[in-house]
Design a protein around this motif. Structure first.
Motif, short mmCIF file in Angstrom:
data_model
loop_
_atom_site.label_atom_id
_atom_site.label_comp_id
_atom_site.label_asym_id
_atom_site.label_seq_id
_atom_site.Cartn_x
_atom_site.Cartn_y
_atom_site.Cartn_z
N GLN A 1 -31.05 -27.56 30.18
CA GLN A 1 -30.69 -28.55 29.36
C GLN A 1 -30.20 -29.08 28.23
O GLN A 1 -30.10 -30.49 28.23
N GLN A 2 -28.70 -28.04 29.02
CA GLN A 2 -27.61 -29.13 28.31
C GLN A 2 -27.26 -30.34 28.04
O GLN A 2 -26.15 -30.97 27.41
N ALA A 3 -27.26 -30.16 29.52
CA ALA A 3 -26.68 -30.96 30.46
C ALA A 3 -25.91 -32.37 29.68
O ALA A 3 -25.97 -33.48 30.82
N ALA A 4 -26.94 -33.31 28.98
CA ALA A 4 -27.25 -34.99 28.72
C ALA A 4 -26.06 -34.86 28.03
O ALA A 4 -25.55 -34.48 27.53
N PHE A 5 -24.84 -35.94 28.43
CA PHE A 5 -24.56 -36.47 27.52
C PHE A 5 -24.66 -37.83 26.83
O PHE A 5 -24.62 -38.90 27.10
N ASP B 1 -20.36 -41.06 41.54
CA ASP B 1 -18.56 -41.63 42.56
C ASP B 1 -17.57 -40.39 41.90
O ASP B 1 -16.94 -40.43 40.82
N TRP B 2 -17.60 -38.77 42.87
CA TRP B 2 -17.04 -38.02 41.49
C TRP B 2 -15.85 -38.11 41.33
O TRP B 2 -15.20 -37.58 40.97
N ALA B 3 -15.12 -38.34 42.72
CA ALA B 3 -13.65 -38.31 42.73
C ALA B 3 -13.21 -39.38 41.57
O ALA B 3 -11.97 -39.39 41.52
N GLN B 4 -13.42 -40.84 41.74
CA GLN B 4 -13.51 -41.80 40.26
C GLN B 4 -13.91 -41.49 39.67
O GLN B 4 -12.78 -41.23 37.78
N ALA B 5 -15.16 -40.48 38.96
CA ALA B 5 -14.88 -40.11 38.05
C ALA B 5 -14.58 -38.87 37.33
O ALA B 5 -14.20 -39.15 35.81
N LEU B 6 -13.96 -38.34 38.61
CA LEU B 6 -12.60 -36.97 37.82
C LEU B 6 -11.33 -38.12 37.83
O LEU B 6 -11.51 -37.61 36.44
N LYS B 7 -11.32 -38.68 37.98
CA LYS B 7 -10.24 -39.69 37.51
C LYS B 7 -10.10 -39.57 36.33
O LYS B 7 -9.16 -39.74 35.19
N TYR B 8 -10.95 -40.60 35.68
CA TYR B 8 -11.34 -41.85 34.25
C TYR B 8 -11.80 -40.52 32.89
O TYR B 8 -10.95 -40.84 31.88
N SER B 9 -12.82 -39.40 33.88
CA SER B 9 -12.68 -38.47 33.19
C SER B 9 -11.33 -37.79 32.21
O SER B 9 -10.90 -37.51 31.10
N GLU C 1 -18.41 -31.45 26.70
CA GLU C 1 -19.24 -32.70 27.78
C GLU C 1 -19.61 -32.70 29.06
O GLU C 1 -20.45 -32.92 29.94
N TYR C 2 -17.48 -32.76 29.18
CA TYR C 2 -17.18 -32.45 30.23
C TYR C 2 -17.48 -31.81 31.25
O TYR C 2 -17.78 -31.76 32.33
N ALA C 3 -17.28 -30.45 30.55
CA ALA C 3 -18.00 -29.73 31.72
C ALA C 3 -18.73 -29.66 32.14
O ALA C 3 -19.25 -29.16 33.23
N ARG C 4 -20.04 -29.74 31.12
CA ARG C 4 -20.94 -29.78 31.39
C ARG C 4 -21.72 -30.46 32.63
O ARG C 4 -22.33 -29.92 33.22
N ILE C 5 -21.31 -31.57 32.50
CA ILE C 5 -21.34 -32.61 33.24
C ILE C 5 -21.15 -31.97 34.63
O ILE C 5 -21.48 -32.81 35.66
N PHE C 6 -19.92 -32.21 34.90
CA PHE C 6 -19.33 -31.50 36.15
C PHE C 6 -19.71 -30.36 36.50
O PHE C 6 -19.94 -29.76 38.11
N GLY C 7 -20.13 -29.72 35.85
CA GLY C 7 -20.08 -28.30 36.33
C GLY C 7 -21.54 -28.22 36.31
O GLY C 7 -22.02 -27.62 37.19
N GLU C 8 -22.68 -28.63 36.32
CA GLU C 8 -23.69 -29.38 36.39
C GLU C 8 -23.84 -29.76 37.88
O GLU C 8 -25.22 -29.62 38.32
N GLU D 1 -12.15 -27.79 37.47
CA GLU D 1 -11.90 -29.29 36.50
C GLU D 1 -13.06 -29.01 34.90
O GLU D 1 -12.28 -28.32 34.27
N ALA D 2 -14.35 -28.77 36.27
CA ALA D 2 -14.81 -27.97 34.52
C ALA D 2 -14.85 -26.94 33.67
O ALA D 2 -15.11 -26.53 32.35
N LEU D 3 -14.23 -25.97 34.37
CA LEU D 3 -13.92 -24.53 33.82
C LEU D 3 -12.61 -24.18 32.82
O LEU D 3 -12.81 -23.92 32.02
#
Length: 368
Positions: free
Chosen positions: A17-21, A282-290, A305-312, A322-324
């Motif tokens: 429910q909280q994972a909105a960016f 595109d999670w590989a690129q998303a991780l790189k830029y995050s 915020e990024y922990a929630r996005i990648f964790g969910e 990484e999210a952890l």
């Protein structure tokens, strides 16, 4: 005492429910100041009339106002305000607008007239629909459209028509551009205001003209407000880049922003590219830029915020790991139930049960 979410299932639900960016940004000021801002920005006020003891009010704040969909729509179209109806100016406003139940969701124009209201909490889909309904109540564009279709192309009609479309959340740039073509002098206060209000995207005519009038616009609006307007326009273009998978739009927006402030342009790019690849999944690129953005601009809130996005969104261990890291860093910097629950969710997702048990004890202490 805060009730700790201690089961994996309930915690996962809360996490999702909280994972909105993104979320609704509420104006920090008085009702009168919100009115002044609404008038200035050609918007109406959304007022969350709540009480501190109200359960449904808290649920809406936690599960609806925090969602990206709500933030995107309400931040664009309203001046958002939260007021406790039992404190400060709340009782006066409660009497004026006959608030007798909580929450009451009020839509009020810049003159203080009630446009629309809803008693009781709503789920996200109905809340968005409520906002659309409120905007439709102030929609006078049909009157101008009729005159336009009859052939009236006077500057006065085009200007009024453009503003009526803007206020009712309808596409307005076509008519705004027609008005722009009738004008030659962009140094007047009236025309500078128009450019400011219709520089909605980095790839529109009003934005280009506003850049040309940079010094005059800053003198009239102030440097901070000028930069905020440009940044908001660039972010709108970045969203369009994601929607149409057109990364060149981000490059174009950044190039234009550099003309004003190179540092601001870099900060915009850092967020825009991370958001772009997150949106495309595109999670590989998303991780790189995050990671790149976090290294340069990261604080506890951004890490969370990024922990929630990648964790969910991801099941692969490398992304969850990484999210952890981000969740742990955010919690250590700012220990709170919200950050702690995200951290706990990720620990359990990676089956780190001993660390999870220790964290639960810490969360119990915070809850007292």
């Amino acid at each position: 005492m805060y009730r700790l979410v201690s089961t994996f299932g309930c915690l996962a639900l809360l996490f999702l429910q909280q994972a909105a960016f993104g979320q609704i940004e509420f104006f920090q000021g008085s009702f009168a100041e919100a009115q002044a801002l609404a008038k200035k920005e050609h918007k109406i006020i959304f007022l969350d009339a709540y009480a501190s003891w109200c359960g449904p009010c808290k649920r809406m704040a936690k599960t609806v106002f925090s969602q990206a969909e709500a933030g995107d729509f309400y931040n664009k179209h309203f001046v958002n305000l939260k007021i406790d109806m039992e404190k400060g100016e709340g009782p006066t406003l409660a009497r004026k607008y006959q608030v007798s139940a909580y929450p009451t969701l009020l839509f009020i124009d810049a003159e203080g007239e009630l446009v629309h209201y809803q008693r009781g909490g709503l789920p996200i889909d109905r809340f968005l629909q409520l906002g659309q309904t409120a905007l439709s109540k102030i929609d006078h564009s049909g009157e101008f459209e009729a005159r336009y279709e009859e052939g009236d192309r006077s500057p006065e009609l085009l200007r009024a028509y453009a503003y009526s479309l803007l206020m009712s959340a309808k596409p307005s740039l076509k008519i705004a551009n027609e008005y722009i073509r009738t004008q030659e002098d962009w140094t007047t206060k009236e025309n500078l205001d128009f450019l400011f209000d219709f520089a909605l995207e980095a790839d529109c005519t009003a934005f280009e003209l506003l850049l040309e009038q940079q010094q005059k616009a800053i003198a009239q609006k102030g440097e901070e407000e000028f930069q905020n307007q440009l940044l908001a326009a660039c972010r709108s273009t970045a969203k369009k880049a994601q929607e149409f998978q057109a990364p060149e739009l981000i490059k174009e927006a950044s190039k234009k922003l550099k003309k004003v402030d190179a540092k601001l342009a870099k900060e915009f790019e850092a967020k825009a590219w991370a958001d772009y690849y997150i949106g495309l999944k595109d999670w590989a690129q998303a991780l790189k830029y995050s990671k790149k953005r976090l290294k340069k601009y990261g604080d506890a809130k951004m890490q969370h915020e990024y922990a929630r996005i990648f964790g969910e969104a991801q099941t692969e261990e490398k992304y969850t790991a990484e999210a952890l890291k981000w969740a742990k860093s955010a919690f250590e910097a700012q220990p709170s139930q919200e950050y702690g629950q995200t951290y706990l969710y990720l620990l359990r997702k990676l089956k780190k049960e001993e660390e999870a048990k220790k964290l639960i004890q810490e969360l119990h202490k915070i809850g007292h």
